[in-house]
Design a protein around this motif. Structure first.
Motif, PDB file in Angstrom:
ATOM      1  N   VAL A 105      59.304  93.577  23.915  1.00  0.00           N
ATOM      2  CA  VAL A 105      59.869  94.667  24.081  1.00  0.00           C
ATOM      3  C   VAL A 105      59.048  96.011  24.235  1.00  0.00           C
ATOM      4  O   VAL A 105      58.676  96.561  25.516  1.00  0.00           O
ATOM      5  CB  VAL A 105      61.340  94.980  23.161  1.00  0.00           C
ATOM      6  CG1 VAL A 105      61.720  96.286  22.953  1.00  0.00           C
ATOM      7  CG2 VAL A 105      62.396  94.047  23.231  1.00  0.00           C
TER       8      VAL A 105
ATOM      9  N   PHE B 219      58.010  96.059  27.468  1.00  0.00           N
ATOM     10  CA  PHE B 219      58.449  96.250  28.711  1.00  0.00           C
ATOM     11  C   PHE B 219      58.658  97.412  28.362  1.00  0.00           C
ATOM     12  O   PHE B 219      59.154  98.455  29.692  1.00  0.00           O
ATOM     13  CB  PHE B 219      60.315  95.788  28.416  1.00  0.00           C
ATOM     14  CG  PHE B 219      61.095  95.671  28.695  1.00  0.00           C
ATOM     15  CD1 PHE B 219      61.437  94.876  30.309  1.00  0.00           C
ATOM     16  CD2 PHE B 219      61.951  97.236  28.095  1.00  0.00           C
ATOM     17  CE1 PHE B 219      62.782  95.315  30.812  1.00  0.00           C
ATOM     18  CE2 PHE B 219      62.767  97.573  29.724  1.00  0.00           C
ATOM     19  CZ  PHE B 219      63.188  95.995  30.532  1.00  0.00           C
ATOM     20  N   ALA B 220      58.727  98.025  27.772  1.00  0.00           N
ATOM     21  CA  ALA B 220      58.762  99.445  27.711  1.00  0.00           C
ATOM     22  C   ALA B 220      57.852 100.340  27.356  1.00  0.00           C
ATOM     23  O   ALA B 220      57.815 101.546  27.652  1.00  0.00           O
ATOM     24  CB  ALA B 220      59.460 100.017  25.839  1.00  0.00           C
TER      25      ALA B 220
ATOM     26  N   ASP C 294      58.902 102.393  30.164  1.00  0.00           N
ATOM     27  CA  ASP C 294      59.107 103.713  29.519  1.00  0.00           C
ATOM     28  C   ASP C 294      58.796 104.820  29.158  1.00  0.00           C
ATOM     29  O   ASP C 294      58.823 106.191  29.034  1.00  0.00           O
ATOM     30  CB  ASP C 294      60.540 103.351  28.573  1.00  0.00           C
ATOM     31  CG  ASP C 294      61.866 102.475  29.887  1.00  0.00           C
ATOM     32  OD1 ASP C 294      61.742 103.681  31.577  1.00  0.00           O
ATOM     33  OD2 ASP C 294      62.086 101.745  29.473  1.00  0.00           O
TER      34      ASP C 294
ATOM     35  N   LEU D  33      59.622 101.713  16.576  1.00  0.00           N
ATOM     36  CA  LEU D  33      59.746  99.826  16.790  1.00  0.00           C
ATOM     37  C   LEU D  33      59.015  99.398  15.289  1.00  0.00           C
ATOM     38  O   LEU D  33      59.715  97.717  14.822  1.00  0.00           O
ATOM     39  CB  LEU D  33      59.053  99.477  18.016  1.00  0.00           C
ATOM     40  CG  LEU D  33      59.140  98.426  18.451  1.00  0.00           C
ATOM     41  CD1 LEU D  33      60.093  97.494  19.508  1.00  0.00           C
ATOM     42  CD2 LEU D  33      58.007  97.929  20.433  1.00  0.00           C
TER      43      LEU D  33
ATOM     44  N   ALA E  75      65.565  98.909  26.374  1.00  0.00           N
ATOM     45  CA  ALA E  75      64.613  98.425  25.427  1.00  0.00           C
ATOM     46  C   ALA E  75      65.328  98.370  24.338  1.00  0.00           C
ATOM     47  O   ALA E  75      65.143  97.443  23.052  1.00  0.00           O
ATOM     48  CB  ALA E  75      63.212  99.168  25.232  1.00  0.00           C
TER      49      ALA E  75
ATOM     50  N   ALA F 190      67.941  96.737  23.640  1.00  0.00           N
ATOM     51  CA  ALA F 190      67.812  94.912  23.361  1.00  0.00           C
ATOM     52  C   ALA F 190      67.526  94.798  21.877  1.00  0.00           C
ATOM     53  O   ALA F 190      68.119  93.556  21.484  1.00  0.00           O
ATOM     54  CB  ALA F 190      66.999  94.983  24.279  1.00  0.00           C
TER      55      ALA F 190
ATOM     56  N   LEU G 241      67.690  93.310  28.785  1.00  0.00           N
ATOM     57  CA  LEU G 241      66.372  94.485  29.427  1.00  0.00           C
ATOM     58  C   LEU G 241      66.704  93.795  30.994  1.00  0.00           C
ATOM     59  O   LEU G 241      66.489  95.013  31.613  1.00  0.00           O
ATOM     60  CB  LEU G 241      65.369  93.201  29.265  1.00  0.00           C
ATOM     61  CG  LEU G 241      64.856  93.021  27.594  1.00  0.00           C
ATOM     62  CD1 LEU G 241      63.543  92.219  27.520  1.00  0.00           C
ATOM     63  CD2 LEU G 241      65.055  94.940  26.906  1.00  0.00           C
TER      64      LEU G 241
ATOM     65  N   ARG H  53      58.247  93.426  33.801  1.00  0.00           N
ATOM     66  CA  ARG H  53      59.441  93.878  33.454  1.00  0.00           C
ATOM     67  C   ARG H  53      60.242  92.618  33.140  1.00  0.00           C
ATOM     68  O   ARG H  53      60.942  91.756  32.608  1.00  0.00           O
ATOM     69  CB  ARG H  53      60.493  95.074  33.636  1.00  0.00           C
ATOM     70  CG  ARG H  53      59.325  96.231  33.124  1.00  0.00           C
ATOM     71  CD  ARG H  53      59.924  97.711  33.756  1.00  0.00           C
ATOM     72  NE  ARG H  53      60.140  98.491  32.586  1.00  0.00           N
ATOM     73  CZ  ARG H  53      61.079  99.426  32.068  1.00  0.00           C
ATOM     74  NH1 ARG H  53      61.913  98.902  33.031  1.00  0.00           N
ATOM     75  NH2 ARG H  53      61.669 100.073  31.259  1.00  0.00           N
TER      76      ARG H  53
END
Lengths: 92, 493, 96, 97, 311
Positions: free
Chosen positions: B91, B94-95, B98, B118, B241, B244, B354, B459
């Motif tokens: 994550v 992935f994040a 953003d 996080l 994110a 998830a 995701l 991603r």
């Protein structure tokens, strides 16, 4: 002597507890603030008397904190109380 | 060696604390630096627990319980530590698109908040996994709530703020009820250490009431029906994110604590009737949650309702464990099935959210009926969704299948065949809603879909990786699942 | 009845009062306030437990007392968080 | 000597009590906010002041006595600050009541 | 016993009235009274450390926090009220809550006698920490982990409050603008009280090692002493982008963890103190933690940055 001080503490507390009626009933916000303030002062007196009677000097420190924070809470109450719009001074 | 669980908790705590003054960019880099260390720590813990077949014990400050606090990493902790570390890592990568901050760019609110949150979430879950003291666990619960709440409303829209407030109210009520139980248990037993409590508690009224209020509080946090109302808006409104993490891990935190209560603290005091009620709620959640998902028109809400349903499965293990104390084989199956369900759902649901996020970002909306063209424009994303869906359905060979098969055979073995029907029915309904999304996505689309970029590739890679893991769990030899049995108090022979 | 028991019973009643308020009040700020009433009740039950454990020269069992102290600070942080959220929500209102 | 101190404490604390009772009575019975405010300040200034005075000779050393005086000072200070605020609040409220 | 009964009755009445109050201001005024009464209850329960915390945080900071919210909400259009539960539902909830309270009361009466307690082990091990106050011993040594985590929770709460900043407000001054009052009663108090308060806070922190008191109480007092001039408009909080502000709230937990890890290296256990070093190390942690927590608590009361107020 401790008995006398404890009895006095009980009486002070009883007195200010009766004053709580004003917090409950108002009618105005000013009354509620005053009654809360009286409760604070009475609580401080009670703590001092009990602290002396039971030989717990730490209660003086509790009373000290209460005195500081009660002052703080009282002014916060006094300036928050809902009132007419002309009450607030314009921000500089 | 004993220090490893402590490090697994303190590393993210320290990183979270340090991330605040470092600012958004520093926090992002710190998180990415800490992730591999945390992952390595979790894997080493799992390997050690598997090899020694014994939980890792650690006394903080050399003070042994009941005076001090102990950490205890058993098989359940180890499996979930690894799961958490992998999901958090995926994550985080992935994040970055953003919540990343370019060099020299001004700090943004979301970016500043996301990384410490996080890390705090990771710390809280690890704490909930290894702490062996009921009050330390309470602090972990609050840490988890505080970290999760802002993630829900990170985009600042009115709807998400409302969802966050509703979530916060449920969560605060849940933790204060839990704390009430802690007080009663201490009053009854004079310790908060789970291992010690197991020997000390009896079925006295204070303990029973404590367990009842704690269970109620934790159910509100785990969002078991009928206390699930906060979940769909909260999980669907958050950025992908965050969704998830919330769906995959956060609800598991309070669930694991529930397991510790029922099968740690109360291991010696079975509560079969209450366990039936919990499983009944779980079964209802499976059916109603799946039906709600089936009827949902928005993709992210569909995935969120799927979480409500999948949480239901977790509760089927309760009566199977409580019913047949003598037959340890069935209990072992139920335990493993429940834990594997928690693990495989974590991977599958993170992947699914995701993937849904990628689709929503590229389409600019998440209306299921208008996903046409997704199959051509983003086959990897749709494949991710499909693989995750397979695991949720319980199609062999997937992690979800292993979990559901174990639960199913435990149910039949325990003579409680009705749960088996629920498992099968839930699988069919899950198939229904997953199919709906895939069918819509595979239609030829009308609207043009924006081109993919390198960011999308990365991603997609993360989402696909998680989905593959959730399926691959089904290929693991059954012996590997023995890990989750290690240190399980009532299952140990 | 000892005073520890008495305060424990008071805590039980406060839990009931706070929980009722949290469930039936609709103003979010008052809900937060009721959460604090409820919290006070829980801490008082814990305090009764601590008082009952007096011994070894201490007026109460210091372990639960320390736990209550920690809990009070955490509850304050939770209250602040909830209040901030309510205020943010109220200011989001104007913009729509 | 102790007898003298005891008598002093008893007298001062009793006097303080009287002011507390007067304060509460005033708060409950007086018809308007302004006069209630006067009652309150009596309890604050004199009631607590007399109790502090009564306890002073028993305080544990200079340190204890200083803390007692600090408490009284704090209450006086806050009363002095809050009193006018309340009075103004009461004045502002009146037209609308 | 009469005193206790009186206290309990007052507490219950105030709580009930606060829960039922129509106006938010009345409810909060009653809540502050509730905090005062709880302070006395803690004294009666021989938990003086808790009494101090309740006075400072329960009655003081929480009350002021809620009052601030009442004040800010009064200037805004009130949100559309959520539908309250109907009379039948309300009755059902009331019965449920009463049943829970009754069950809880019964259980309180059924707690085992003699009560299990850790007082004896605390007393036996307290000398190893060189501390005189058993509660500080529990907080800083036996259960130091909880205290450490809690300081992280407080820090996280500040992050959460800041995370709610509306668009365009990021990095700005936290909280709503306060009306400036250069003279008048509030300004008087805001100038006179802080010096006294700081001395008292230091006293409470210092005695905490051996008598009731300690970092949380001291931190709450210090926070109040910063909030007072803020309320009078005499000081402006630093913008949340300020690096030093962020370091101030983070340094306490960082030092705590660092000393804990040093214990893991030197003594073989996280948060273990070398023999003879317990008290000085604990005092160092408490001192730094007080500063961090004080600023964090104040920031929690001050609240989220406003778009209207970028300076």
């Amino acid at each position: 002597m401790p008995e006398f001080l404890l009895a006095a503490a009980l009486l002070v507390f009883l007195t200010v507890a009766v004053g709580l009626v004003r917090v409950l009933r108002g009618p105005s916000e000013a009354d509620r603030i005053m009654a809360a303030q009286l409760l604070g002062t009475g609580g401080i007196a009670t703590l001092l008397l009990v602290g002396q009677a039971t030989a717990m000097p730490a209660l003086t420190d509790v009373a000290l904190i209460l005195a500081l924070l009660a002052a703080f809470a009282s002014v916060a109450m006094a300036r928050t109380a809902p009132s007419r719009e002309d009450e607030q001074e314009p921000p500089a | 060696m004993g220090m490893l669980p402590m490090l697994a908790v303190m590393l993210p705590v320290l990183a979270m604390v340090a991330a605040v003054p470092l600012g958004a960019r520093g926090a992002e880099r710190l998180t990415l630096a800490v992730l591999p260390i945390g992952l390595a720590l979790s894997i080493v813990i799992a390997v050690i627990v598997q090899l020694t077949q014994a939980p890792i014990l650690y006394h903080l400050g050399h003070w042994a319980p009941p005076l001090g606090i102990a950490f205890r990493a058993d098989g359940l902790s180890a499996a979930m530590l690894v799961t958490t570390a992998i999901v958090v890592a995926a994550v985080a990568i992935f994040a970055r698109a953003d919540f990343g901050t370019a060099s020299g760019a001004p700090e943004r609110r979301q970016a500043f908040a996301f990384w410490p949150l996080l890390l705090a979430l990771w710390a809280a879950i690890n704490l909930l996994l290894v702490a062996n003291d009921l009050f330390t666990l309470y602090v972990g619960l609050e840490l988890l709530t505080f970290a999760a709440m802002p993630l829900v409303c990170l985009d600042g829209s009115r709807a998400t703020l409302e969802a966050a407030l509703r979530y916060l109210m449920f969560a605060l009520l849940g933790s204060v009820l839990y704390l009430l139980g802690v007080a009663l248990i201490y009053g009854a037993a004079g310790t908060l250490d789970i291992v010690l409590l197991r020997e000390r508690v009896t079925a006295d009224p204070p303990v029973i009431l404590a367990i009842a209020v704690m269970t109620a509080g934790l159910l509100a946090k785990t969002a078991l029906l009928p206390l699930h109302l906060w979940l769909p808006p909260a999980h669907a409104g958050a950025p992908a994110a965050a969704s998830a993490i919330l769906s995959a891990l956060v609800v598991k935190g309070s669930f694991i604590l529930l397991l510790r209560l029922w099968f740690g603290v109360m291991a010696a005091v079975p509560l079969p009737d209450a366990a039936q009620i919990l499983a009944g709620l779980g079964a209802t959640a499976i059916l109603l949650g799946s039906v709600a998902a089936l009827r949902e028109t928005r993709l992210k809400l569909l995935v969120a309702y799927s979480t409500v349903a999948q949480i239901g499965y977790l509760f089927l293990m309760f009566p199977l464990l409580a019913a047949v104390p003598g037959v340890s084989d069935i209990a072992a199956k139920a335990w493993t099935g429940g834990v594997v369900q928690a693990v495989s759902h974590a991977f599958a649901k993170a992947a699914m959210f995701l993937a849904a996020g990628i689709m929503a970002a590229r389409f600019g909306h998440d209306r299921i009926a208008e996903l046409g063209g997704a199959g051509r424009a983003m086959p990897v994303t749709l494949l991710t969704f499909a693989l995750a869906g397979l695991s949720l359905m319980g199609v062999p060979p997937s992690g979800g299948f292993a979990a559901k098969w174990l639960l199913l055979s435990a149910a039949i073995g325990a003579g409680q065949w009705w749960w088996a029907l629920v498992i099968l029915g839930g699988g069919l309904l899950t198939g229904g809603y997953v199919y709906r999304v895939l069918a819509s996505g595979l239609r030829s689309g009308g609207a043009a879909v924006p081109m993919s970029t390198p960011v999308t590739w990365r991603r997609d890679g993360m989402a696909l990786g998680l989905a593959v893991i959730s399926v691959a769990l089904g290929f693991l030899p059954l012996a590997a699942f023995g890990l989750v049995q290690v240190g399980q108090l009532d299952l140990a022979p | 009845m000892t005073s520890a028991t008495l305060f424990g019973l008071a805590g039980a009643a406060l839990v009931g009062i706070g929980l009722f308020g949290m469930l039936v009040r609709t103003d979010p700020l008052l809900r937060i306030l009721c959460f604090n009433l409820l919290g006070g009740g829980v801490f008082l039950v814990f305090g009764a437990v601590a008082r009952r454990g007096a011994g070894a020269g201490f007026g109460g069992d210091p372990v639960p007392q320390a736990i209550i102290l920690t809990g009070l600070v955490v509850a304050f942080a939770a209250t602040a968080l909830a209040v901030a959220l309510v205020l943010r929500l109220a200011s989001a209102e104007d913009k729509r | 000597m102790t007898l003298l101190v005891d008598a002093f404490t008893i007298l001062a604390v009793l006097a303080g009590l009287v002011f507390f009772i007067a304060g509460t009575t005033g708060l409950l019975r007086f018809p308007d906010t302004a006069s209630r405010l006067h009652a309150l300040t009596k309890a604050d200034h004199l009631g607590l002041g007399l109790i502090v005075l009564g306890l002073l000779p028993r305080a544990a050393g200079i340190d204890g006595a200083l803390r007692l005086l600090a408490i009284w000072g704090l209450v006086l200070l806050s009363s002095a600050a809050v009193g006018p605020m309340i009075a103004r609040l009461a004045r502002l409220r009146r037209p609308g009541e | 016993m009469i005193a206790d009964l009186l206290l309990v009755a007052a507490m219950l009445i105030v709580a009930l009235a606060s829960m039922l109050a129509r106006q938010a201001f009345t409810a909060v005024a009653l809540f502050i009274a509730y905090g005062l009464l709880l302070t006395l209850a803690w004294v009666r329960l021989a938990a003086v450390d808790v009494a101090m915390t309740e006075a400072a945080i329960g009655a003081g900071l929480s009350g002021v926090l809620l009052l601030g919210a009442v004040r800010r909400l009064a200037t805004q259009a009130s949100p559309p009220p959520e539908q309250p539960p109907g009379p039948a539902m309300t009755l059902l909830i009331a019965l449920g809550c009463a049943a829970l309270a009754a069950a809880l009361g019964a259980v309180v009466l059924l707690l085992p006698n003699p009560a299990p307690s850790l007082a004896a082990p605390v007393a036996a091990n307290l000398p190893a920490t060189d501390l005189g106050n058993p509660v500080t011993g529990v907080l800083m040594s036996f259960r130091a982990l909880d205290t450490l985590l809690e300081s992280a929770v407080v820090l996280l709460a500040v992050v959460c409050v800041w995370a709610l900043t509306p668009e365009g407000g990021w990095g700005g001054v936290p909280g709503a603008a306060q009306p400036v009052q250069r003279d008048g009663p509030l300004a008087l108090l805001a100038r006179a009280l802080p010096p006294l308060g700081i001395v008292i806070a230091m006293h409470i922190l210092w005695v905490g090692a051996d008598a009731p008191g300690g970092k949380f109480q001291a931190a709450a007092i210090l926070a109040a002493m910063w909030l007072l001039p803020w309320m009078a408009g005499l000081v402006t909080p630093p913008p949340i982008a300020a690096r030093w502000l962020r370091w101030t709230i983070a340094i306490g937990p960082v030092v705590f963890i660092a000393i804990g890890l040093a214990g893991a290296v030197i003594e073989g256990a996280f948060l273990a103190y070398p023999p003879g070093w317990a008290k000085p190390l604990i005092l160092i942690i408490e001192f730094i933690l007080t500063a961090s927590i004080a600023v964090a608590l104040a920031l929690l009361v001050i609240g989220t940055p406003d778009t209207a107020q970028r300076r």
